[in-house]
Design a protein around this motif. Structure first.
Motif, PDB file in Angstrom:
ATOM      1  N   CYS A   1      26.308  45.302  88.384  1.00 43.48           N
ATOM      2  CA  CYS A   1      27.498  45.363  89.220  1.00 43.48           C
ATOM      3  C   CYS A   1      28.748  45.213  88.365  1.00 43.48           C
ATOM      4  CB  CYS A   1      27.482  44.251  90.271  1.00 43.48           C
ATOM      5  SG  CYS A   1      26.321  44.566  91.579  1.00 43.48           S
TER       6      CYS A   1
ATOM      7  N   TYR B   1      22.329  52.226  83.834  1.00 40.02           N
ATOM      8  CA  TYR B   1      22.285  51.349  85.004  1.00 40.02           C
ATOM      9  C   TYR B   1      22.177  52.141  86.299  1.00 40.02           C
ATOM     10  CZ  TYR B   1      23.332  47.493  81.920  1.00 40.02           C
ATOM     11  OH  TYR B   1      23.263  46.566  80.924  1.00 40.02           O
TER      12      TYR B   1
ATOM     13  N   LEU C   1      19.095  51.635  88.890  1.00 40.08           N
ATOM     14  CA  LEU C   1      19.311  51.202  90.279  1.00 40.08           C
ATOM     15  C   LEU C   1      18.321  51.849  91.235  1.00 40.08           C
ATOM     16  CD1 LEU C   1      23.140  50.885  90.843  1.00 40.08           C
ATOM     17  CD2 LEU C   1      21.401  49.119  90.896  1.00 40.08           C
TER      18      LEU C   1
ATOM     19  N   LEU D   1      21.005  42.482  88.388  1.00 42.75           N
ATOM     20  CA  LEU D   1      21.913  43.126  89.342  1.00 42.75           C
ATOM     21  C   LEU D   1      23.352  42.688  89.096  1.00 42.75           C
ATOM     22  CD1 LEU D   1      19.834  42.997  92.644  1.00 42.75           C
ATOM     23  CD2 LEU D   1      20.493  45.023  91.362  1.00 42.75           C
TER      24      LEU D   1
ATOM     25  N   HIS E   1      18.599  45.916  97.774  1.00 49.15           N
ATOM     26  CA  HIS E   1      17.973  44.728  97.190  1.00 49.15           C
ATOM     27  C   HIS E   1      18.386  43.526  98.011  1.00 49.15           C
ATOM     28  CE1 HIS E   1      16.948  47.079  93.639  1.00 49.15           C
ATOM     29  NE2 HIS E   1      18.141  47.622  93.797  1.00 49.15           N
TER      30      HIS E   1
ATOM     31  N   VAL F   1      23.413  48.814  96.411  1.00 49.56           N
ATOM     32  CA  VAL F   1      22.794  47.669  95.736  1.00 49.56           C
ATOM     33  C   VAL F   1      22.619  46.521  96.710  1.00 49.56           C
ATOM     34  CG1 VAL F   1      23.211  45.849  94.033  1.00 49.56           C
ATOM     35  CG2 VAL F   1      23.617  48.231  93.441  1.00 49.56           C
TER      36      VAL F   1
ATOM     37  N   VAL G   1      25.176  37.939  93.762  1.00 50.55           N
ATOM     38  CA  VAL G   1      25.175  39.386  93.538  1.00 50.55           C
ATOM     39  C   VAL G   1      26.204  40.050  94.435  1.00 50.55           C
ATOM     40  CG1 VAL G   1      23.792  41.474  93.632  1.00 50.55           C
ATOM     41  CG2 VAL G   1      22.763  39.344  92.866  1.00 50.55           C
TER      42      VAL G   1
ATOM     43  N   CYS H   1      19.758  40.625  98.192  1.00 44.85           N
ATOM     44  CA  CYS H   1      20.425  39.853  97.156  1.00 44.85           C
ATOM     45  C   CYS H   1      21.127  38.615  97.685  1.00 44.85           C
ATOM     46  CB  CYS H   1      21.380  40.707  96.353  1.00 44.85           C
ATOM     47  SG  CYS H   1      22.247  41.896  97.291  1.00 44.85           S
TER      48      CYS H   1
ATOM     49  N   SER I   1      17.846  39.321  90.253  1.00 46.18           N
ATOM     50  CA  SER I   1      19.239  39.097  90.645  1.00 46.18           C
ATOM     51  C   SER I   1      20.185  39.069  89.447  1.00 46.18           C
ATOM     52  CB  SER I   1      19.297  37.806  91.457  1.00 46.18           C
ATOM     53  OG  SER I   1      20.288  36.968  91.005  1.00 46.18           O
TER      54      SER I   1
END
Lengths: 970, 181
Positions: free
Chosen positions: A509, A491, A495, A505, A538, A534, A544, A540, A502
């Motif tokens: 997380c 992961y 990243l 992600l 992104h 993150v 997220v 998000c 999403s």
């Protein structure tokens, strides 16, 4: 040719409009301009202009009825081409009142095309339909029934239902047929409204008219799909109808390309497949007629293959029968080995059929491995997807890696979201079921998420998290933690990718939060930094962010619990500040919780967020026992004790009269009581099913009894295989093969299969030894087409050991032509059946069911069409002439029909004559015969008429769209 | 069984006949759907098979001269697989996968499947029927007699089911009607 042209013109002049007589100049103009429109934009302009003029003229008073029909059809055109014509709906509704049948029917047609069945105008038509259903003219009744099918909605069913039921007994068969279908429609719309009339369908099945019988199969199919068991008594009837149809007992008019009523046969087969599914007794009644069909079906025509395919589906659905399975397998391999013309359609059907048959016998896929791989690599997307479907069905733990890898490659290569979601969910499903290793599973899931993340069900993400948390259930903590740290590693690497969905992600997380620091490889600060990245890198959503902040909180808690100091990174602080001021209360709360956590001491933090406790059950003390002391103290201090609601309500009526408010409450309570009576009984009932389903989480919760039955059936299927286990699978195949040659085969069934099998096994042994020479020829032949090494490797990985066996066989056979007869070799005997080798066999008795070898006796498979064509050839010499007349010397004949069976110069006339000619030779009493004779002449005239009219109207064949004149049937 | 629509579209993408069953799409939906389908079918070569999947439809098409006949059918196959497996990984892996396999088989059996070849031949039957009525049927015939083409289809298909396949039965009411008027 000139002469013909002038004759055509004169004819057209004479009849004023010829083939397209009776339509207004304006309508002809409209059709002409649409027909010649070069682009969608031009077409739109034409229609908009048309709508404008119609809007004006349709509202004029006293439009003649004929003219109105013209307008209505022009409105239909406007709507068909995508423009709103709602201003004219009411005129279509009015037209349904007309006395003239063509006008009435046109009105009904327009209304059904225009209106949704909950449109306001429908109410105006109900009355007309009711009136028309009572009409003396059966054509009017038919028109009304057709309209009723489309327009009557759930609320209006009662308004016409009694009349429709009465019409089920109408003397005219077309009316009965349409009444049946109307009732079917009502059933589709609202089963409850016609539930008491369902027996009528059974009655109509015995109708004297085959058309009514055929139509009745549609509602019966639906009914049987819903409830199989109530119709088991009809199995024998369906089977006997099918038998009669196959024996050409229906009128010749139902024939299609020499097949007797194929569409009715197909429907019957579908029904029998449902009824026989998992029911040995019902299936037994079908075996005979099915084997008849296998024998009779012509494989040279599309329709023959369609019926054959339906037979295969039926065989794969009903209780398995060895002989029928063999016939089905044989037919399937014919599909797969289809010769080039039209082969893609047949291959597609073959792949589908194979997918059905392998459920019963997984071994048969081996024989077709190369065909399957060819389909998989075909550029045709449809075929490819169908093949993936097959692979999906035959996935097991030995080939899951190859299959899922292929699927993911395909997933990456396509961009249709619908397909992507479909393939992704299959990948996930296969990975969950057959994953060979945890590592592989996580990597696969990562790929799926990366490429189709937003299309995957969120449940999948939860499953992945659960898997990582729970490990694989083995008592090996080491393996689990290794799994986790490999997940964390992957992961952190992922990243770095620019765009991640999403859902993915969220998973990242969560995993980083739980296990990011678990193995000590990464520092808390590093992970927290990544998590903050993150949310920045992104774009998000709140979900997220919530996952990210919770992950940070966990890491902080672990750090504090371990006694280390948590330094607040600047980016983390700013993230925290951002969330504290967020509009989302959820995010705010999480941010504040984190801030509060940072102030706790190590023990408290450890209690709040225990390490790796995501799988621990959170215990909830429903009695709130820890509050007892507090309550006790309060009561001692004079607080009112808590009373349950029921007591409070009960008391309020008796003891408290003090305030009007409370009196009101008491009146409420009175009402409440009246409604509450059934409550006690319902409460204990409801939770029980829930509990029971939740405990059986391993089993796919069987919703209906149907599933259960099938499970049993599939288990039973194993029976015959198990009994022949000592003979070995290959042996079994061998025995089966031998059986093809047995003359007893075609006799009626009910031979005990086990006995047959053993004898066959013995025979096969001898045969195996005798046929070594054949083996070699077979193998050398097989080598010749030079199947690429890559394909063979793929085959080996997909189909397991079998492919390598083939290779081994090949070498073995070449080295030692008379080695001992191993099973493996014998399996090649099965495949060695081919026209070439069959000759050196000592003339096996001709087998009626054997499609595999083109037995000389069944040689006359020459297409009757072709023959007749030849006969009529002189007549069709007119063809080219007439063709040139039609196209006016236009050379742009580039587009020939796809499905042309004949060379372009042969006109359609000859073809249609050919087919009808065979009818008439088949049965000289066939009534169509005189008609054909009449038709022969006018056909040419027709064409001339058309040409001439077109010219009159102004549509020139050399215009923008010369194909307007092209004979559709080529 | 469930036929969802019958479409006649020419090579230029112009609709020549459209009939929908079981659902009423709005003008915009219809426009979009027809456009997408035609684009998809036009992109295919003659060697490829006559079936295409589109959204939740399976489309069987056949080309005659410049006219495409498209029939949209329920794509049940698609629904079949919308997740019949539960989370079976873990604990008794082998056992549960066997059950899942069997259960999926059961689902496949229960659901009505499409016989694409039969639909393909149904299209041909429709064309043959029109040919018998119009004589050497061409695109222009259908355009000039849109309502008659619809009437024939009405006789052949009701509620999305094929109800009549005898050409003389299909044409009888239309011929009677013509005679009467």
């Amino acid at each position: 040719m000139e002469q013909l042209k002038t004759i055509g013109r004169e004819l057209a002049m004479g009849s004023q409009g010829g083939a397209w007589a009776g339509q207004s100049k304006e309508f002809l103009d409209l059709v002409k301009s649409i027909g010649e429109a070069r682009s969608k934009a031009e077409e739109d302009r034409i229609i908009l202009r048309e709508i404008e003029s119609l809007r004006r003229r349709i509202a004029e008073p006293d439009v003649p009825r004929r003219r109105m029909k013209d307008y209505i059809i022009r409105l239909v055109y406007a709507e068909m081409l995508g423009h709103d014509a709602s201003f004219g709906y009411i005129h279509a509704v009015k037209m349904t009142h007309d006395d003239s049948l063509p006008l009435k029917r046109t009105g009904y047609l327009a209304v059904t095309l225009f209106l949704n069945d909950d449109h306001d105008l429908i109410i105006l038509i109900i009355n007309t339909i009711q009136k028309d259903l009572r009409s003396d003219n059966y054509l009017v009744v038919c028109a009304a029934l057709t309209a009723a099918c489309k327009l009557i909605n759930e609320e209006t069913i009662p308004a016409v239902l009694p009349q429709v039921v009465d019409l089920l007994a109408h003397p005219k068969e077309t009316v009965r047929k349409k009444a049946v279908m109307t009732l079917h429609r009502f059933y589709q719309r609202s089963p409850a409204s016609v539930s008491h009339l369902i027996s009528n369908f059974r009655k109509r099945l015995c109708d004297s008219d085959p058309g009514v019988m055929g139509a009745t199969l549609c509602p019966l199919f639906d009914l049987i799909t819903e409830d199989v068991n109530s119709y088991k008594d009809l199995v024998a009837s369906f089977a006997s109808i099918l038998k009669q149809v196959a024996e050409r007992k229906l009128p010749k008019t139902y024939d299609y390309h020499q097949m007797p009523a194929p569409f009715i046969q197909i429907k019957l087969l579908k029904i029998l497949a449902l009824l026989g599914s998992g029911d040995k007794q019902a299936s037994g009644q079908v075996y005979n007629v099915l084997s008849d069909l296998f024998r009779k079906c012509e494989t040279s025509s599309n329709i023959g293959n369609a019926v054959l395919y339906e037979c295969i589906c039926c065989v794969s659905s009903i209780y398995p029968n060895v002989k029928l399975m063999d016939a089905a397998i044989e037919a399937t391999s014919k599909f797969l080995k289809a010769c080039p013309s039209d082969s893609h359609n047949l291959k597609y059907m073959g792949i589908d059929a194979l997918g059905r048959l392998i459920k019963i016998n997984p071994d048969i896929a081996e024989e077709h491995q190369l065909a399957v791989i060819d389909c998989l690599e075909d550029p045709d997307d449809t075929l490819k997807r169908k093949t993936f479907e097959l692979l999906y069905k035959m996935t097991k733990s030995s080939n899951v890696e190859v299959i899922v890898e292929r699927m993911i490659d395909y997933l990456i290569s396509i961009d249709d979201n619908h397909y992507k979601a479909d393939i992704a969910s299959r990948c996930v499903e296969l990975a969950e079921q057959f994953a060979p290793s945890n590592q592989w599973f996580i990597q696969t899931m990562n790929k799926v998420f990366e490429h189709a993340g937003d299309l995957v069900n969120s449940r999948v993400a939860h499953n992945l998290m659960r898997l990582i948390a729970e490990g694989f259930g083995e008592d090996d903590e080491g393996a689990d933690s290794q799994l986790r740290s490999s997940a964390v590693d992957s992961y952190l690497r992922i990243l770095g990718e620019p765009k991640l969905p999403s859902l993915f992600l969220q998973v990242i997380c969560w995993v980083l939060g739980e296990y990011g620091t678990a193995d000590g490889k990464y520092t808390a600060a590093y992970i927290i930094g990544k998590l903050c990245d993150v949310t920045e890198a992104h774009l998000c959503n709140d979900t997220v962010k919530a996952y990210a902040i919770s992950a940070i909180m966990k890491i902080c808690a672990f750090e504090i619990a371990a006694g280390r100091k948590v330094e607040m990174l600047p980016e983390c602080q700013s993230f925290l500040d951002e969330l504290s001021a967020s509009h989302s209360t959820d995010l705010q709360q999480r941010a504040y919780e984190l801030q509060a956590l940072l102030c706790l001491d190590s023990q408290a933090a450890g209690n709040v967020m225990p390490l790796d406790a995501s799988c621990e059950d959170v215990e909830i003390d429903k009695d709130l026992s820890f509050l007892i002391n507090f309550v006790q103290q309060s009561i001692e201090k004079g607080a009112n004790p808590y009373l349950p609601e029921s007591e409070r309500l009960g008391m309020s009526g008796v003891s408290n009269f003090s305030s009007p408010y409370q009196q009101e409450a008491s009146s409420h309570s009175l009402r409440f009581e009246a409604y509450e009576l059934p409550k006690p009984s319902s409460i204990p009932v409801i939770p029980q099913p829930f509990i029971s389903t939740s405990t059986t989480d391993l089993v796919l919760v069987p919703d209906t009894t149907y599933y259960r039955e099938n499970n049993q059936a599939s288990k039973l299927i194993v029976g015959p295989e198990a009994s022949s286990a000592d003979a070995g699978i290959k042996l079994r195949l061998d025995g089966v093969q031998k059986k093809w040659g047995k003359p007893t085969y075609s006799s009626s069934s009910s031979i005990t299969t086990s006995v047959e099998k053993t004898t066959n096994g013995v025979v096969a042994h001898q045969d195996g030894i005798r046929s070594h020479s054949r083996d070699t020829t077979y193998d050398s032949r097989r080598q010749q087409p030079e199947v690429s090494v890559e394909k063979q490797r793929l085959a080996a990985s997909l189909f397991g050991a079998s492919a390598s066996k083939t290779e081994k066989k090949a070498t073995m056979a070449q080295k030692a032509p008379k080695g001992n007869s191993t099973n493996a070799e014998k399996s090649s005997v099965v495949r060695s059946v081919s026209p070439g080798t069959s000759k050196d066999k000592t003339a096996p008795p001709p087998d009626l069911l054997d499609f595999g070898e083109p037995v000389p006796t069944s040689a006359p498979t020459i297409d009757p069409f072709k023959e007749l064509e030849g006969l009529i050839e002189p007549a069709s010499a007119l063809g080219p002439l007439y063709n040139t007349v039609k196209t006016g010397g236009d050379k742009a004949q580039d587009l020939m029909a796809l499905h042309m069976d004949t060379p372009p110069s042969v006109s359609r006339t000859s073809l249609s004559l050919a087919s009808e000619g065979t009818y008439s030779t088949d049965k000289s009493s066939y009534t169509e015969k005189p008609m054909i004779a009449v038709k022969k002449g006018p056909n040419l005239q027709d064409a001339l008429h058309k040409d001439a009219t077109a010219r009159q109207v102004g549509v020139t064949p050399t215009g923008n769209n010369p194909n307007l004149f092209r004979d559709l049937l080529g | 069984m469930g036929i969802r629509f019958v479409l006649l579209v020419n090579k230029q993408g112009q609709t020549r006949l459209a009939q929908y069953y079981a659902e009423h799409l709005t003008l915009d939906e219809r426009r979009a759907l027809e456009g997408e389908i035609v684009r998809k079918c036009l992109a295919r070569t003659e060697q490829q098979c006559s079936f295409v999947e589109h959204r939740n439809y399976k489309i069987v098409y056949r080309r005659y001269a410049s006219l495409f006949f498209l029939v949209g059918v329920d794509n049940d196959e698609q629904m079949e697989y919308t997740y019949c497996g539960s989370f079976t990984h873990g604990r008794s892996k082998q056992f549960s996968s066997v059950i899942a396999y069997v259960a999926m088989g059961a689902v496949v059996d229960v659901i009505a499947y499409v016989n694409e070849l039969a639909i393909l031949e149904f299209i041909h039957l429709f064309v043959e029927t029109m040919d018998r009525h119009f004589g050497n049927v061409c695109e222009l015939d259908i355009m000039f007699h849109l309502e008659k083409a619809h009437f024939m289809l009405e006789e052949m298909v009701m509620n999305g089911c094929i109800v009549e396949t005898s050409k003389s039965n299909i044409l009888a009411p239309i011929q009677l009607m013509e005679k009467a008027s």
